[in-house]
Design an enzyme around this catalytic site. Structure first.
Site, mmCIF file in Angstrom:
data_model
loop_
_atom_site.group_PDB
_atom_site.id
_atom_site.type_symbol
_atom_site.label_atom_id
_atom_site.label_comp_id
_atom_site.label_asym_id
_atom_site.label_seq_id
_atom_site.Cartn_x
_atom_site.Cartn_y
_atom_site.Cartn_z
ATOM 1 N N ASP A 32 0.843 -1.193 0.000
ATOM 2 C CA ASP A 32 0.000 0.000 0.000
ATOM 3 C C ASP A 32 0.885 1.252 0.000
ATOM 4 O O ASP A 32 1.905 1.312 0.687
ATOM 5 C CB ASP A 32 -0.906 -0.004 1.244
ATOM 6 C CG ASP A 32 -2.066 0.978 1.102
ATOM 7 O OD1 ASP A 32 -3.209 0.527 0.930
ATOM 8 O OD2 ASP A 32 -1.812 2.213 1.154
ATOM 9 N N ASN A 90 -12.735 -3.415 2.335
ATOM 10 C CA ASN A 90 -13.742 -2.357 2.359
ATOM 11 C C ASN A 90 -14.571 -2.516 1.091
ATOM 12 O O ASN A 90 -14.041 -2.435 -0.015
ATOM 13 C CB ASN A 90 -13.066 -0.984 2.394
ATOM 14 C CG ASN A 90 -12.286 -0.782 3.675
ATOM 15 O OD1 ASN A 90 -12.751 -1.135 4.755
ATOM 16 N ND2 ASN A 90 -11.088 -0.235 3.576
ATOM 17 N N HIS A 103 -10.441 -5.466 -3.570
ATOM 18 C CA HIS A 103 -9.121 -5.734 -2.993
ATOM 19 C C HIS A 103 -9.234 -6.125 -1.533
ATOM 20 O O HIS A 103 -10.196 -5.757 -0.856
ATOM 21 C CB HIS A 103 -8.205 -4.512 -3.121
ATOM 22 C CG HIS A 103 -8.776 -3.239 -2.569
ATOM 23 N ND1 HIS A 103 -9.694 -2.478 -3.260
ATOM 24 C CD2 HIS A 103 -8.581 -2.591 -1.392
ATOM 25 C CE1 HIS A 103 -10.023 -1.418 -2.536
ATOM 26 N NE2 HIS A 103 -9.363 -1.465 -1.394
ATOM 27 N N HIS A 105 -6.952 -5.952 2.067
ATOM 28 C CA HIS A 105 -5.787 -5.424 2.779
ATOM 29 C C HIS A 105 -5.242 -6.515 3.698
ATOM 30 O O HIS A 105 -6.015 -7.190 4.383
ATOM 31 C CB HIS A 105 -6.176 -4.243 3.683
ATOM 32 C CG HIS A 105 -6.729 -3.054 2.980
ATOM 33 N ND1 HIS A 105 -6.032 -1.873 2.833
ATOM 34 C CD2 HIS A 105 -7.933 -2.835 2.393
ATOM 35 C CE1 HIS A 105 -6.774 -0.982 2.210
ATOM 36 N NE2 HIS A 105 -7.942 -1.540 1.924
HETATM 37 P P1 AMP Z 1 -9.898 1.239 0.251
HETATM 38 O O1 AMP Z 1 -10.409 2.317 1.139
HETATM 39 O O2 AMP Z 1 -10.089 -0.126 0.847
HETATM 40 O O3 AMP Z 1 -10.457 1.351 -1.160
HETATM 41 O O4 AMP Z 1 -8.326 1.440 0.182
HETATM 42 C C1 AMP Z 1 -7.609 1.762 -0.959
HETATM 43 C C2 AMP Z 1 -6.150 1.699 -0.611
HETATM 44 O O5 AMP Z 1 -5.400 1.861 -1.790
HETATM 45 C C3 AMP Z 1 -5.678 2.761 0.383
HETATM 46 O O6 AMP Z 1 -5.119 2.114 1.530
HETATM 47 C C4 AMP Z 1 -4.621 3.544 -0.405
HETATM 48 O O7 AMP Z 1 -3.533 3.970 0.390
HETATM 49 C C5 AMP Z 1 -4.208 2.538 -1.460
HETATM 50 N N1 AMP Z 1 -3.667 3.104 -2.685
HETATM 51 C C6 AMP Z 1 -4.189 4.091 -3.438
HETATM 52 N N2 AMP Z 1 -3.421 4.335 -4.518
HETATM 53 C C7 AMP Z 1 -2.396 3.449 -4.453
HETATM 54 C C8 AMP Z 1 -1.261 3.186 -5.280
HETATM 55 N N3 AMP Z 1 -1.028 3.869 -6.405
HETATM 56 N N4 AMP Z 1 -0.408 2.206 -4.904
HETATM 57 C C9 AMP Z 1 -0.622 1.499 -3.767
HETATM 58 N N5 AMP Z 1 -1.679 1.688 -2.958
HETATM 59 C C10 AMP Z 1 -2.546 2.657 -3.286
#
Ligand code: AMP
Length: 121
Positions: A32, A90, A103, A105
């Site tokens: 992340d 989420n 996705h 986490h």
């Molecule tokens: P969510 O709220 O579950 O959709 O989380 C999306 C996650 O994607 C967040 O923890 C962000 O920090 C992560 N994220 C967004 N853009 C990128 C990126 N380019 N590379 C890696 N992680 C990312």
């Protein structure tokens, strides 16, 4: 409707970089960009699925198995198998899903404060 321009779709197409940990035919695991824990890995299916409902409706059992296998292997490669980790997905607006590509986490690398997941605002 799946948004082909979401950030994870761009990562899968190689249009923007990611810090890759592991991948297989059906899924990709990467770090992340804004880690909330010492270990914070994202695992995404390679197919175009916005959320778990679309994944369930559209993915083959092989894709689903390949995805789950990569979650387990990524956790192992990140070194948190012995110490433990938490999986979070989420899913949708009420859960504050930011990126509209399904996705999971993987959180680990230190002791998480609460035993139960808290529904925080
Ligand atoms: P969510 O709220 O579950 O959709 O989380 C999306 C996650 O994607 C967040 O923890 C962000 O920090 C992560 N994220 C967004 N853009 C990128 C990126 N380019 N590379 C890696 N992680 C990312």
């Amino acid at each position: 409707m799946y948004d082909q321009n979401n950030i994870f779709a761009k990562i899968l197409r190689g249009e923007i970089p990611c810090k890759k940990l592991h991948e297989n035919e059906h899924a990709l695991a990467f770090h992340d960009i804004n880690p909330q824990m010492p270990v914070h890995i994202l695992v995404i299916p390679k197919g175009p699925y916005t959320n778990l409902e679309e994944f369930n409706a559209g993915a083959t059992l092989e894709e689903m198995g390949g995805f789950m296998k990569l979650v387990a292997e990524a956790a192992s490669m990140a070194g948190v198998n012995e110490t433990g980790y938490r999986l979070v997905a989420n899913n949708g607006a009420d859960a504050h899903q930011e990126v509209p590509h399904f996705h999971v986490h993987i959180f680990g690398g230190r002791r998480i404060a609460g035993r139960m997941i808290k529904a925080q605002d």
